[in-house]
Design an enzyme around this catalytic site. Structure first.
Site, PDB file in Angstrom:
ATOM      1  CE  LYS A 112      -4.323  -1.572   2.089  1.00  0.00           C
ATOM      2  NZ  LYS A 112      -5.275  -1.379   3.184  1.00  0.00           N
ATOM      3  CE  LYS A 195      -6.041  -8.184  -1.931  1.00  0.00           C
ATOM      4  NZ  LYS A 195      -5.731  -7.738  -0.559  1.00  0.00           N
ATOM      5  CE  LYS A 198     -11.075   0.246  -0.654  1.00  0.00           C
ATOM      6  NZ  LYS A 198      -9.991  -0.669  -0.210  1.00  0.00           N
TER       7      LYS A 198
HETATM    8  P1  TYM Z   1     -10.873  -5.655   4.362  1.00  0.00           P
HETATM    9  O1  TYM Z   1     -11.911  -4.653   4.720  1.00  0.00           O
HETATM   10  O2  TYM Z   1      -9.886  -5.302   3.325  1.00  0.00           O
HETATM   11  O3  TYM Z   1     -11.573  -6.992   3.898  1.00  0.00           O
HETATM   12  C1  TYM Z   1     -12.597  -7.617   4.654  1.00  0.00           C
HETATM   13  C2  TYM Z   1     -12.446  -9.114   4.550  1.00  0.00           C
HETATM   14  O4  TYM Z   1     -12.522  -9.550   3.195  1.00  0.00           O
HETATM   15  C3  TYM Z   1     -11.431 -10.409   2.904  1.00  0.00           C
HETATM   16  N1  TYM Z   1     -11.064 -10.255   1.485  1.00  0.00           N
HETATM   17  C4  TYM Z   1     -10.995 -11.265   0.608  1.00  0.00           C
HETATM   18  N2  TYM Z   1     -11.210 -12.583   0.742  1.00  0.00           N
HETATM   19  C5  TYM Z   1     -11.073 -13.354  -0.363  1.00  0.00           C
HETATM   20  N3  TYM Z   1     -10.733 -12.873  -1.574  1.00  0.00           N
HETATM   21  C6  TYM Z   1     -10.511 -11.546  -1.760  1.00  0.00           C
HETATM   22  N4  TYM Z   1     -10.191 -11.074  -2.982  1.00  0.00           N
HETATM   23  C7  TYM Z   1     -10.634 -10.680  -0.636  1.00  0.00           C
HETATM   24  N5  TYM Z   1     -10.478  -9.350  -0.463  1.00  0.00           N
HETATM   25  C8  TYM Z   1     -10.749  -9.112   0.837  1.00  0.00           C
HETATM   26  C9  TYM Z   1     -10.318  -9.954   3.829  1.00  0.00           C
HETATM   27  O5  TYM Z   1      -9.355 -10.960   4.026  1.00  0.00           O
HETATM   28  C10 TYM Z   1     -11.088  -9.623   5.089  1.00  0.00           C
HETATM   29  O6  TYM Z   1     -11.291 -10.761   5.878  1.00  0.00           O
HETATM   30  N6  TYM Z   1      -7.589  -5.272   8.072  1.00  0.00           N
HETATM   31  C11 TYM Z   1      -8.897  -5.782   7.722  1.00  0.00           C
HETATM   32  C12 TYM Z   1     -10.018  -5.234   8.580  1.00  0.00           C
HETATM   33  C13 TYM Z   1      -9.796  -5.438  10.043  1.00  0.00           C
HETATM   34  C14 TYM Z   1      -9.916  -6.665  10.741  1.00  0.00           C
HETATM   35  C15 TYM Z   1      -9.637  -6.348  12.108  1.00  0.00           C
HETATM   36  C16 TYM Z   1     -10.204  -7.966  10.357  1.00  0.00           C
HETATM   37  C17 TYM Z   1      -9.492  -4.475  10.938  1.00  0.00           C
HETATM   38  N7  TYM Z   1      -9.388  -5.018  12.187  1.00  0.00           N
HETATM   39  C18 TYM Z   1      -9.669  -7.341  13.086  1.00  0.00           C
HETATM   40  C19 TYM Z   1     -10.227  -8.953  11.344  1.00  0.00           C
HETATM   41  C20 TYM Z   1      -9.950  -8.640  12.694  1.00  0.00           C
HETATM   42  C21 TYM Z   1      -9.203  -5.388   6.293  1.00  0.00           C
HETATM   43  O7  TYM Z   1      -8.717  -4.395   5.803  1.00  0.00           O
HETATM   44  O8  TYM Z   1     -10.118  -6.159   5.676  1.00  0.00           O
END
Ligand code: TYM
Length: 332
Positions: A112, A195, A198
């Protein structure tokens, strides 16, 4: 009951299909057997620039989408991170036991920050995984259901929990990542080796849950495949076809092998139009439900307030234990 916790960022107008199949899809059934905590990490969202009005709007849409996919606010604790101040408070303590080198090795930060030019990345983005560790450890969950891209962050959370417990005495449960093998990583439709995200290279590669189903169906039908004709699952040599099979399989609840057997003698056109139909059937009622939840703003606000209240009952206890262990004065 054992606990689970997970979060999803409010950084777009809609969650995408990767979010749903990698994470949200697991969240719903876990409510049966676990004391579940699900939240919208808006503090994480501001690690990159956000328009305040948009952030507020997207946070509400995010909550509405969680309700629409089946998160039940009477059974689970559904909350917004910024309304639970213990997250930021614990993050500070954890920042102080995290090595600079350790944080520098987080691959998501490297990716990022490289995108914006490392010099311009915020310190918040750098310490993002530490805040995420705080999110998790505050609730002492056994499991954290996420997609593959969060695995390294989960490892850091485990390391920090262990380190704190060893140095100061036991305050945290060591959490496990729960990652579904088949759908841990959904790929971009136009570039099926990277992957779905967005911030991907082309909007045509991304399926947003709340987009017009016709637009999404078209994207599925123009997905990149390969020059063969045979429909079979092979991530290495047939990433596009395999991704479509994964998506259809997960949405239908039918194993990939069963789908493949059914496609004997058929072509990519069939695979694409079936997958598009399955997706349309899935997203059409979802959009209606999201609109219904958004229409009743008072009810949405009530759900969010109740969630924060319940989350704080747990998070304040963990934080008090941590503060006591690190040697802060107990407020009298
Ligand atoms: P975020 O908001 O980017 O994504 C939310 C969830 O979606 C999953 N994900 C995917 N799974 C499969 N294929 C994909 N292409 C794909 N893109 C996204 C992510 O693995 C995630 O589970 N850092 C985290 C948010 C967060 C969090 C936490 C999660 C903040 N604190 C504590 C768990 C526990 C994030 O940015 O996810």
């Amino acid at each position: 009951r054992p606990r689970v916790l997970s979060g999803i960022q409010p950084t777009a107008d809609s969650f995408h299909l990767g979010n749903f199949l990698g994470a949200l899809q697991q969240w719903v059934p876990l409510q049966e057997d676990f004391d579940a905590f699900y939240f919208i990490p808006d503090l994480h969202a501001i690690t990159v620039a956000q328009d305040p009005k948009e952030l507020r709007r997207r946070t509400k849409i995010a909550v509405a989408q969680l309700l629409a996919v089946g998160i039940d606010p009477d059974r689970s604790t559904l909350f917004v991170q910024s309304q639970v101040p213990e997250h930021a408070q614990l993050a500070w303590v954890l920042n102080c036991i995290t090595g600079f080198g350790e944080a520098s090795r987080m691959t998501q930060f490297k990716d990022k920050s490289a995108k914006q030019g490392a010099e311009n990345a915020s310190v918040g983005l750098f310490t993002y995984p530490v805040l995420m560790a705080a999110d998790i450890l505050l609730y002492r969950p056994q499991r954290v259901p996420v997609g593959e891209d969060q695995r390294q962050h989960l490892e850091l959370a485990r390391d920090l929990a262990q380190r704190f417990n060893t140095r100061f005495g036991k305050a945290f449960v060591i959490p496990e990542a729960q990652i579904i093998k088949g759908t841990a990583k959904i790929y971009d439709l136009q570039d099926p080796t990277s992957k779905m995200s967005k911030s991907g290279p082309s909007p045509a590669g991304l399926i947003n849950l709340l987009d017009d189903p016709k637009v999404s169906a078209k994207k599925i039908k123009s997905a990149v495949t390969d020059n063969e004709r045979e429909i079979r699952y092979d991530r290495e040599t047939k990433p596009g076809v395999s991704n479509l099979l994964t998506i259809q399989s997960a949405l239908l609840g039918t194993p990939v092998e069963t789908l493949v057997a059914g496609y004997a003698g058929k072509g990519y056109g069939d695979l694409k139009s079936d997958t598009a139909d399955v997706l349309t059937d899935f997203v059409t009622p979802l959009r209606t439900k999201v609109d219904e939840y958004l229409a009743d703003e008072a009810e949405l606000d009530r759900i969010i307030a109740a969630g924060a209240h319940r989350a704080r009952e747990v998070s304040s206890q963990t934080l008090a234990t941590v503060y006591e262990k690190v040697g802060f004065l107990t407020p009298k």
